[in-house]
Design a protein around this motif. Structure first.
Motif, PDB file in Angstrom:
ATOM      1  N   LYS A  43      20.470  91.678  14.334  1.00 56.33           N
ATOM      2  CA  LYS A  43      19.986  92.971  13.144  1.00 56.33           C
ATOM      3  C   LYS A  43      20.445  92.658  11.854  1.00 56.33           C
ATOM      4  O   LYS A  43      19.835  94.204  11.153  1.00 56.33           O
ATOM      5  CB  LYS A  43      21.671  94.200  13.538  1.00 56.33           C
ATOM      6  CG  LYS A  43      21.588  93.993  15.529  1.00 56.33           C
ATOM      7  CD  LYS A  43      22.925  95.456  15.480  1.00 56.33           C
ATOM      8  CE  LYS A  43      22.932  95.240  17.198  1.00 56.33           C
ATOM      9  NZ  LYS A  43      21.671  95.531  17.984  1.00 56.33           N
ATOM     10  N   LEU A  44      19.986  91.372  10.863  1.00 60.68           N
ATOM     11  CA  LEU A  44      19.939  91.528  10.078  1.00 60.68           C
ATOM     12  C   LEU A  44      19.192  90.390   9.401  1.00 60.68           C
ATOM     13  O   LEU A  44      18.938  89.631   9.743  1.00 60.68           O
ATOM     14  CB  LEU A  44      21.448  91.353   9.485  1.00 60.68           C
ATOM     15  CG  LEU A  44      21.137  91.546   7.737  1.00 60.68           C
ATOM     16  CD1 LEU A  44      20.628  92.866   7.329  1.00 60.68           C
ATOM     17  CD2 LEU A  44      22.681  91.208   7.449  1.00 60.68           C
ATOM     18  N   ILE A  45      17.547  91.019   9.049  1.00 59.72           N
ATOM     19  CA  ILE A  45      16.774  90.118   8.642  1.00 59.72           C
ATOM     20  C   ILE A  45      15.426  89.831   7.445  1.00 59.72           C
ATOM     21  O   ILE A  45      15.527  91.183   7.230  1.00 59.72           O
ATOM     22  CB  ILE A  45      15.798  90.718  10.096  1.00 59.72           C
ATOM     23  CG1 ILE A  45      16.275  89.836  11.541  1.00 59.72           C
ATOM     24  CG2 ILE A  45      14.020  89.361  10.319  1.00 59.72           C
ATOM     25  CD1 ILE A  45      15.527  90.848  12.626  1.00 59.72           C
ATOM     26  N   SER A  46      15.500  89.075   6.922  1.00 59.72           N
ATOM     27  CA  SER A  46      14.739  88.366   5.453  1.00 59.72           C
ATOM     28  C   SER A  46      13.833  88.463   5.978  1.00 59.72           C
ATOM     29  O   SER A  46      13.618  87.671   7.298  1.00 59.72           O
ATOM     30  CB  SER A  46      15.914  88.159   5.070  1.00 59.72           C
ATOM     31  OG  SER A  46      15.217  87.202   3.824  1.00 59.72           O
ATOM     32  N   LEU A  47      12.750  88.665   5.436  1.00 64.93           N
ATOM     33  CA  LEU A  47      11.466  88.347   5.343  1.00 64.93           C
ATOM     34  C   LEU A  47      10.784  88.245   4.058  1.00 64.93           C
ATOM     35  O   LEU A  47      10.578  88.861   3.509  1.00 64.93           O
ATOM     36  CB  LEU A  47      10.467  89.321   6.605  1.00 64.93           C
ATOM     37  CG  LEU A  47       9.390  89.283   6.739  1.00 64.93           C
ATOM     38  CD1 LEU A  47       8.739  88.537   7.525  1.00 64.93           C
ATOM     39  CD2 LEU A  47       7.944  90.248   6.704  1.00 64.93           C
ATOM     40  N   SER A  48      10.120  87.077   3.488  1.00 66.09           N
ATOM     41  CA  SER A  48       9.535  86.280   2.325  1.00 66.09           C
ATOM     42  C   SER A  48       8.442  86.743   2.947  1.00 66.09           C
ATOM     43  O   SER A  48       7.692  86.163   4.163  1.00 66.09           O
ATOM     44  CB  SER A  48      10.396  86.091   2.199  1.00 66.09           C
ATOM     45  OG  SER A  48      11.950  85.946   1.731  1.00 66.09           O
ATOM     46  N   GLN A  49       7.207  87.190   1.858  1.00 66.94           N
ATOM     47  CA  GLN A  49       5.687  86.597   2.350  1.00 66.94           C
ATOM     48  C   GLN A  49       5.078  86.928   1.351  1.00 66.94           C
ATOM     49  O   GLN A  49       5.643  87.242  -0.307  1.00 66.94           O
ATOM     50  CB  GLN A  49       5.588  87.415   3.301  1.00 66.94           C
ATOM     51  CG  GLN A  49       5.446  87.559   4.206  1.00 66.94           C
ATOM     52  CD  GLN A  49       4.632  88.911   5.247  1.00 66.94           C
ATOM     53  OE1 GLN A  49       3.199  88.004   5.921  1.00 66.94           O
ATOM     54  NE2 GLN A  49       5.080  89.835   5.240  1.00 66.94           N
TER      55      GLN A  49
END
Lengths: 643, 162
Positions: A585-591
């Motif tokens: 439930k805790l997501i980090s997304l880098s692009q």
């Protein structure tokens, strides 16, 4: 969308087509008064407006307060105006039951409409002695072949390789009663599938016809093994079966009504009256105590129907999982040792490669077992088409070698990935509100998405490394200038990450069709249409909670005067991403992406972003976005509601 | 509005994902119950269309719930049932035979009414080469070949073969 384009079963069907139901009913003279009495009684009791009747003939109330049946085949109606007139259809049905038998018994209403008969008989108490004698040979054979004991709703998982199946598919399985002395085999159960019959090979026409209901959808039955081979093996999709807690009576009524539906077709609408919708309609018609369609929103996604079934307390009595071929192959390769892996690599090149001298026979067998599954996974199409190719011959060689060992393999360990059960996914639509700063300017943001999931969303019940978005939109209000504007919009946006594994070397890809605001030398602050396609490779940890990818990227943007050459601008470059699920439930997304634009004022474009999303409650998330682009820095904070 | 939105969206979606693929494959006909006989081409690994062999799209009355046609029916346990099952599951059965066990084997034992169920897997494994002479056999040949084997292997006690 997730139409089964298939009329897969057509092979098993059709030729036995009977003629249309008799429309002219001749009631024997001695029964005319009796029938009139029944019709009057039905009218007095208001049966034509009764929930059971409306559901059995699939009437929906329309805008003007009247009714219209969703069924579109004339064979489903006994009155010429039956589609729009529940009362006339009801009267015609009663007359039909008492009418003289002409020609094929199978077309007599008593044979054709057993569910209607059963219900009307319960309320009107037909005089059996006056009813004609009919022999419903085909129908009875059908019932006997189903030998129904229970009913399951089956979900075939998300399949991004085909737009038609990207959102999954649902169908019913009629589970056979145990026969004495025989072991029950699920493969011999019967699948009841509602699908569109596609009659065009033109993509645009296909989309158009599907949306406005120009395809014909119908119910087809087939042995369940066809479904298993199609989904589990050929398309490598998991199958989830929700066994429904129905009484014997209700199961029987499902079967009766299936038979009635076999006579008709429905116009197929991808987004609403699709496979999932009509399967629930069938259940609602047969099981009056439930109202599954009442729980559906718009659009109707297959997984939503599972949620509807689960939401009915006590309706689901069991959940079963049947792993895809890919999962089976993973399970088989998982336990191989270094020597086995080395040999397996050789076997893939040379299927006759001799086994290492000291390898125990059980390990030889396990390696060959794994090699065969890998072959199946990589060459499913050649196998299916039974082609004489190097791959099919190599597989044959491996199987023959495996058989010669004479050792019987133990059954594969049964897995049950409970957290992936599709009904547990977050809701499909999303609404977001937030605010932020771009350079020094504040903005308020509204986010909307019609479906279904992105890489920063909670992954319970969904594939972890896939993104399937339908109409994601962001609009902003700028209080300083009192302007309202679209920031970005996608018709469709799909990310299919396929992590490299020892035995899986598939390309990952991204497609985005839509538009977004650009602020650079070519155009400062204008909205342009955009198409983007990227493909490359993904690496991930075993649990897939950490993943990173690198892809080559092409982009086309369109806007009058955008480029020195005209309204189009083409970019070429690379993009990369990093996803880290600290928790489900805790997501980090880098692009990040960098593009080179040919012959443009703005020769280079660069963009980097980070999203941190926390699902602090069921269907509620807090979202922090930081984005750097060639034109500046922005940051925003939003709340997302999944509904 | 809903429909306009959805129309636009889905058209784009289809345009992206459906490179116009052949909807009618050449030389494609009702060739038994094999899965391959009812599958249509797959171009570029993206589109996978299954389609029927018959005139399901042109008839003005479509009766889907039927059975027993084209030898692929759900009729009881007859020689037809065994052959149909084998043809449709051919690839999976071959694999299970090589391993001497598996779901398709136990199902086959059921359809064929084999009294000695436990021995079916190992017997089929032993006779793998006898049933499959090459990878290129047709589904029908495989079906017949396996049926013959079950008939010959009296020890299995399969009594629903004819």
């Amino acid at each position: 969308m997730y139409v089964r384009l298939v009329s897969f079963f057509a092979v098993l069907s059709i030729t036995a087509c009977a003629g249309a139901v008799q429309h002219q009913f001749e009631v024997p003279s001695q029964n005319v008064d009796h029938v009139q009495g029944l019709v009057a009684q039905a009218k007095k009791q208001g049966l034509a407006k009764h929930k059971r009747w409306l559901r059995l003939v699939h009437y929906e109330s329309n805008f003007w307060g009247g009714h219209k049946s969703e069924a579109d085949g004339s064979g489903f109606f006994l009155d010429a105006d039956g589609k729009d007139e529940p009362a006339r259809e009801l009267a015609a049905t009663i007359r039909g039951f008492y009418s003289k038998v002409k020609g094929d018994h199978g077309n007599h209403p008593l044979c054709a409409f057993p569910a209607r008969f059963e219900w009307l008989d319960q309320v009107l108490h037909f005089d059996k002695a006056r009813l004609p004698e009919v022999e419903c040979e085909k129908r009875d054979k059908f019932f006997a072949s189903l030998n129904a004991e229970s009913v399951s709703l089956v979900f075939s998982s998300y399949y991004l390789a085909s737009a038609a199946s990207a959102f999954g598919h649902t169908f019913l399985r009629i589970n056979k009663r145990d026969t004495e002395g025989e072991e029950r085999s699920e493969l011999l159960d019967t699948g009841i599938n509602y699908s569109a019959t596609v009659d065009t090979d033109n993509a645009v026409l296909y989309a158009f016809k599907g949306l406005v209901g120009l395809f014909r959808g119908s119910f087809l039955q087939m042995p369940y093994y066809y479904k298993v081979r199609e989904y589990n093996d050929y398309e490598s999709r998991d199958l989830w079966s929700y066994e429904l807690n129905l009484t014997e009576e209700e199961v029987r009524r499902v079967v009766l009504h299936v038979w009635e539906l076999g006579r008709t077709h429905f116009d197929y609408y991808y987004l609403t009256e699709n496979c999932s919708y009509h399967v629930l309609g069938l259940l609602d018609a047969a099981v009056p105590r439930i109202d599954l369609r009442g729980e559906l929103g718009w659009p109707v996604l297959p997984a939503d129907t599972l949620k509807a079934v689960v939401a009915h307390k006590g309706l689901v009595s069991g959940l079963e999982f049947r792993p895809s071929l890919r999962r089976q192959a993973r399970e088989r390769t998982k336990s191989l040792g270094p020597a086995q892996n080395a040999w397996l690599a050789e076997l893939k090149q040379t299927p006759t490669s001799p086994a290492p001298a000291k390898m125990p026979v059980a390990e030889v067998a396990a390696t060959l077992d794994a090699a065969i599954d890998l072959m199946d996974m990589e060459h499913s199409e050649e196998l299916l088409k039974n082609k004489d190719t190097p791959a099919t011959n190599a597989r044959f060689e491996l199987m023959a070698r495996r058989a010669e060992l004479g050792l019987v393999s133990a059954p594969l360990k049964k897995s049950f990935p409970a957290l992936e059960a599709p009904h547990r996914a977050h809701r499909s639509r999303r609404l977001g509100l937030g605010s932020g700063l771009r350079d020094q300017d504040p903005f308020l943001a509204v986010h909307f998405r019609l479906a279904l999931h992105d890489l920063a969303d909670e992954t319970t019940g969904l594939p972890k490394l896939s993104q399937i978005q339908f109409l994601p939109t962001e609009a902003r209000y700028l209080p300083v200038t009192s302007e309202f504007r679209f920031e970005r919009f996608s018709l469709t946006n799909i990310i299919n990450l396929m992590p490299l594994r020892r035995y899986e070397r598939k390309l990952s890809w991204i497609v985005d069709v839509g538009g977004r605001r650009i602020r650079d030398k070519d155009c400062d602050d204008c909205f342009a249409g955009a198409f983007e396609f990227a493909t490359g490779y993904t690496l991930a940890t075993k649990s897939e909670s950490v993943a990173t990818w690198l892809m080559a990227d092409v982009e086309a943007m369109a806007r009058p005067g955008l480029d020195v050459l005209g309204p189009l601008r083409f970019g070429l470059g690379a993009r990369a991403g990093f996803r880290f699920a600290l928790h489900d439930k805790l997501i980090s997304l880098s692009q990040a992406k960098a593009l080179w634009y040919a012959k443009s004022d703005q020769t280079l474009g660069f963009e980097a972003s980070n999203t941190l999303r926390w699902f602090y409650m069921r269907n509620l998330a807090l979202n922090i976005d930081v984005k750097y682009r060639t034109d500046g820095l922005e940051a925003g904070l939003s709340t997302f509601l999944y509904y | 509005m809903k429909y306009v939105l959805s129309a636009v969206a889905a058209i784009a979606m289809m345009a992206v994902f459906f490179p116009t693929s052949e909807a009618q494959a050449d030389g494609y006909g009702p060739a038994g119950c094999g899965l391959g006989s009812i599958v249509i081409g797959n171009k570029a690994g993206i589109t996978q269309l299954f389609a029927g062999t018959t005139n399901g799209t042109s008839g003005n009355q479509s009766f889907g719930i039927t059975f027993g046609t084209l030898n692929c029916g759900l009729d009881g346990p007859t020689s037809g049932a065994v052959a149909n099952f084998v043809e449709a599951n051919r690839s999976a059965i071959a694999k299970d035979m090589a391993r001497g066990s598996g779901e398709t084997i136990s199902t086959l034992a059921t359809i064929a009414g084999c009294s000695n169920r436990a021995a079916v897997g190992s017997t089929l494994q032993k006779n793998f080469r006898k049933v499959f002479s090459s990878a290129a056999m047709s589904d029908k040949q495989v079906g017949l070949s396996l049926l013959n084997l079950l008939k010959q292997e009296k020890a299995l006690g399969c009594n629903k073969l004819s």
